[in-house]
Design a protein around this motif. Structure first.
Motif, PDB file in Angstrom:
ATOM      1  N   ASN A 134       0.800  -1.227   0.000  1.00  0.00           N
ATOM      2  CA  ASN A 134       0.000   0.000   0.000  1.00  0.00           C
ATOM      3  C   ASN A 134       0.831   1.275   0.000  1.00  0.00           C
ATOM      4  O   ASN A 134       0.288   2.371   0.127  1.00  0.00           O
ATOM      5  N   TYR A 136       2.974   4.411  -1.481  1.00  0.00           N
ATOM      6  CA  TYR A 136       2.900   5.254  -2.685  1.00  0.00           C
ATOM      7  C   TYR A 136       4.108   6.182  -2.686  1.00  0.00           C
ATOM      8  O   TYR A 136       4.336   6.925  -1.722  1.00  0.00           O
ATOM      9  N   ASN A 149       0.032   0.333  -5.334  1.00  0.00           N
ATOM     10  CA  ASN A 149      -1.326   0.375  -5.884  1.00  0.00           C
ATOM     11  C   ASN A 149      -1.373  -0.208  -7.296  1.00  0.00           C
ATOM     12  O   ASN A 149      -0.750   0.309  -8.224  1.00  0.00           O
ATOM     13  N   ASN A 150      -2.145  -1.259  -7.473  1.00  0.00           N
ATOM     14  CA  ASN A 150      -2.210  -1.979  -8.739  1.00  0.00           C
ATOM     15  C   ASN A 150      -2.812  -1.146  -9.862  1.00  0.00           C
ATOM     16  O   ASN A 150      -2.570  -1.410 -11.035  1.00  0.00           O
ATOM     17  N   GLU A 151      -3.583  -0.125  -9.504  1.00  0.00           N
ATOM     18  CA  GLU A 151      -4.190   0.737 -10.527  1.00  0.00           C
ATOM     19  C   GLU A 151      -3.120   1.392 -11.402  1.00  0.00           C
ATOM     20  O   GLU A 151      -3.340   1.657 -12.578  1.00  0.00           O
ATOM     21  N   TYR A 152      -1.965   1.654 -10.816  1.00  0.00           N
ATOM     22  CA  TYR A 152      -0.890   2.311 -11.551  1.00  0.00           C
ATOM     23  C   TYR A 152       0.122   1.342 -12.146  1.00  0.00           C
ATOM     24  O   TYR A 152       0.944   1.719 -12.976  1.00  0.00           O
ATOM     25  N   ARG A 153       0.082   0.100 -11.692  1.00  0.00           N
ATOM     26  CA  ARG A 153       1.137  -0.851 -12.062  1.00  0.00           C
ATOM     27  C   ARG A 153       0.680  -1.709 -13.240  1.00  0.00           C
ATOM     28  O   ARG A 153       0.046  -2.735 -13.095  1.00  0.00           O
ATOM     29  N   ASP A 154       1.038  -1.275 -14.428  1.00  0.00           N
ATOM     30  CA  ASP A 154       0.647  -1.972 -15.640  1.00  0.00           C
ATOM     31  C   ASP A 154       1.899  -2.419 -16.379  1.00  0.00           C
ATOM     32  O   ASP A 154       2.878  -1.680 -16.479  1.00  0.00           O
ATOM     33  N   SER A 364     -16.303   7.350  -2.179  1.00  0.00           N
ATOM     34  CA  SER A 364     -16.372   8.231  -3.342  1.00  0.00           C
ATOM     35  C   SER A 364     -17.681   9.001  -3.381  1.00  0.00           C
ATOM     36  O   SER A 364     -17.712  10.184  -3.758  1.00  0.00           O
ATOM     37  N   SER A 382      -6.507   1.536  -1.689  1.00  0.00           N
ATOM     38  CA  SER A 382      -6.360   0.709  -2.882  1.00  0.00           C
ATOM     39  C   SER A 382      -7.619   0.676  -3.733  1.00  0.00           C
ATOM     40  O   SER A 382      -7.564   0.463  -4.944  1.00  0.00           O
ATOM     41  N   GLU A 383      -8.780   0.900  -3.108  1.00  0.00           N
ATOM     42  CA  GLU A 383     -10.053   0.912  -3.833  1.00  0.00           C
ATOM     43  C   GLU A 383     -10.780   2.238  -3.625  1.00  0.00           C
ATOM     44  O   GLU A 383     -11.990   2.297  -3.744  1.00  0.00           O
ATOM     45  N   ASN A 384     -10.026   3.295  -3.313  1.00  0.00           N
ATOM     46  CA  ASN A 384     -10.620   4.596  -2.991  1.00  0.00           C
ATOM     47  C   ASN A 384     -11.714   4.458  -1.942  1.00  0.00           C
ATOM     48  O   ASN A 384     -12.750   5.121  -2.000  1.00  0.00           O
TER      49      ASN A 384
END
Length: 426
Positions: A134, A136, A149-154, A364, A382-384
């Motif tokens: 977790n 950043y 954060n997996n949202e950024y890790r592509d 959100s 991680s999921e907002n």
């Protein structure tokens, strides 16, 4: 808003959460083009600890520009830099018995992180860096490799090599996660190469306001010393007084090898720097550079903010006082909904998280409803799933209380709407 939709990239983010055009700001208030005033519980993601258009900072900047002070000087010696260095040493380093060299990197936090990782590898002659779940640390490639954060890790734009993740404090509940880390270091067949450094935030901001304990930080430092690993504290978001102390690690009594600073260190202007112990200064001249590594306007802004707010511990006392107000208000709200929602409140100083653990989608919506109440507040995790409280440190007590009332109103409206929608299904 059409001009932004037509011309600005789809990458824009906060404009979607707060869809209005802001025109001016003062202290903890943002005002849009229609004259609507919003209480700011976001503070530029931690950049505006001293508030919008701080009068002391603005006055100093205007005077500096009127006197034709140096604006851009690469890493040349300037009066503005000299005065900042003297002030930082006298007001921040010496009173805390800290001995660091300063390196001015590019203007953003990720520049400081990239520099820290590069220097650690250079000094130790090892490539592996240990980061934590977790965590950043920025979105440039090196910083992203140690961001969880997996949202950024592509796979299309990040190299996942030379970084190993370990569980942060509390990741497995009551289990001491450093026992797990130590086992990997002691076992020569664990597959984890001895790292050059570990990097972490003492309070994970974007990761969900996860707070490392004093004991965990002290044990981590001891492990680093035992295994000859550099300890890097990323204080970009939660440093500069956000935790109450200037550095977020002070309460634990540890002495990191490196510290990254940005956001509020520039008094609202772009500046980032890396602090490191003198024996680590093994750069060759010009070995790591950047065109905007010396923002003289930020030096001016930073010096005046240090002069006005860090001559004594008054700002720390104010942060701890306001923390009580913030924490007690959130606990009261959580108690109000304890029968329907599992709410966890965590934080330190003036960075707090409000997580509804049994309904991760609510955060959100709360942010959106808060915007309708003229409150700017964002989410993290991680999921907002966590509502993130990050007001300016100088916010008036009355304004802090009013913002908390608006937050409660937003939550009340959301809960009622969901109940009404549920009734409509039957």
């Amino acid at each position: 808003m059409r001009i932004f939709e037509n011309l600005e990239s789809e990458v824009r983010g906060y404009i979607r959460s707060f869809p209005t055009i802001f025109k001016k700001a003062k202290g903890a208030i943002l005002t849009d083009e229609q004259g609507v005033e919003y209480i700011d519980f976001f503070a530029g993601a931690g950049t505006l600890n001293y508030g919008h258009n701080n009068e002391h900072i603005s006055k100093a900047l205007i005077e500096y520009l009127q006197e034709d002070g140096i604006v851009h000087g690469l890493d040349m010696a300037t009066t503005a830099k000299k005065e900042f260095l003297q002030t930082f040493e006298n007001l921040i380093l010496k009173p805390r018995n800290l001995e660091y060299k300063l390196q001015f990197t590019g203007p953003t936090g990720t520049n400081a992180v990239e520099t820290a990782l590069k220097l650690a590898r250079l000094v130790k002659g090892r490539s592996n860096i240990v980061a934590f779940t977790n965590g950043y640390h920025g979105l440039s490639q090196g910083s992203l490799a140690v961001t969880g954060n997996n949202e950024y890790r592509d796979e299309s734009y990040i190299s996942r090599t030379n970084a190993t993740f370990m569980p942060f404090d509390g990741y497995f509940g009551d289990m001491n996660t450093l026992t797990y880390f130590r086992k990997f270091l002691e076992d020569g067949s664990s597959g984890v190469d001895l790292p050059a450094a570990v990097i972490l935030e003492t309070i994970q901001g974007e990761g969900g306001i996860n707070v490392a304990s004093k004991e965990w930080l002290q044990e981590l430092e001891a492990i680093c010393r035992e295994f000859d690993i550099l300890l890097i504290i990323d204080d970009i978001q939660v440093g500069n007084g956000r935790s109450g102390e200037f550095f977020s690690f002070e309460f634990a009594g540890i002495n990191p090898d490196m510290v990254t600073l940005s956001k509020s260190i520039g008094g609202g202007l772009p500046m980032a720097l890396l602090l490191f112990k003198p024996h680590l200064d093994q750069w060759k001249p010009g070995e790591h550079t950047g065109t905007f590594r010396g923002n003289n306007l930020a030096f001016v802004a930073s010096k005046v903010s240090l002069d006005h707010y860090w001559q004594n511990d008054n700002i720390s006392k104010a942060v701890f006082y306001k923390e009580i107000i913030l924490k007690e208000a959130l606990e009261k709200i959580a108690l109000k909904y304890k029968d329907d929602y599992e709410i966890e409140i965590r934080g330190r100083g003036l960075v707090y998280g409000f997580e509804i653990k049994n309904d991760k989608s609510m955060a959100s919506d709360i942010s959106a409803f808060a915007f309708q109440e003229q409150l700017i507040i964002e989410t993290c995790g991680s999921e907002n799933q966590v509502v993130k409280f990050l007001p300016p440190l100088l916010i008036d007590e009355e304004l802090l209380i009013e913002g908390l009332k608006r937050f409660e109103n937003a939550l009340d409206r959301l809960v009622q709407e969901r109940k009404n929608n549920l009734k409509g299904e039957f």
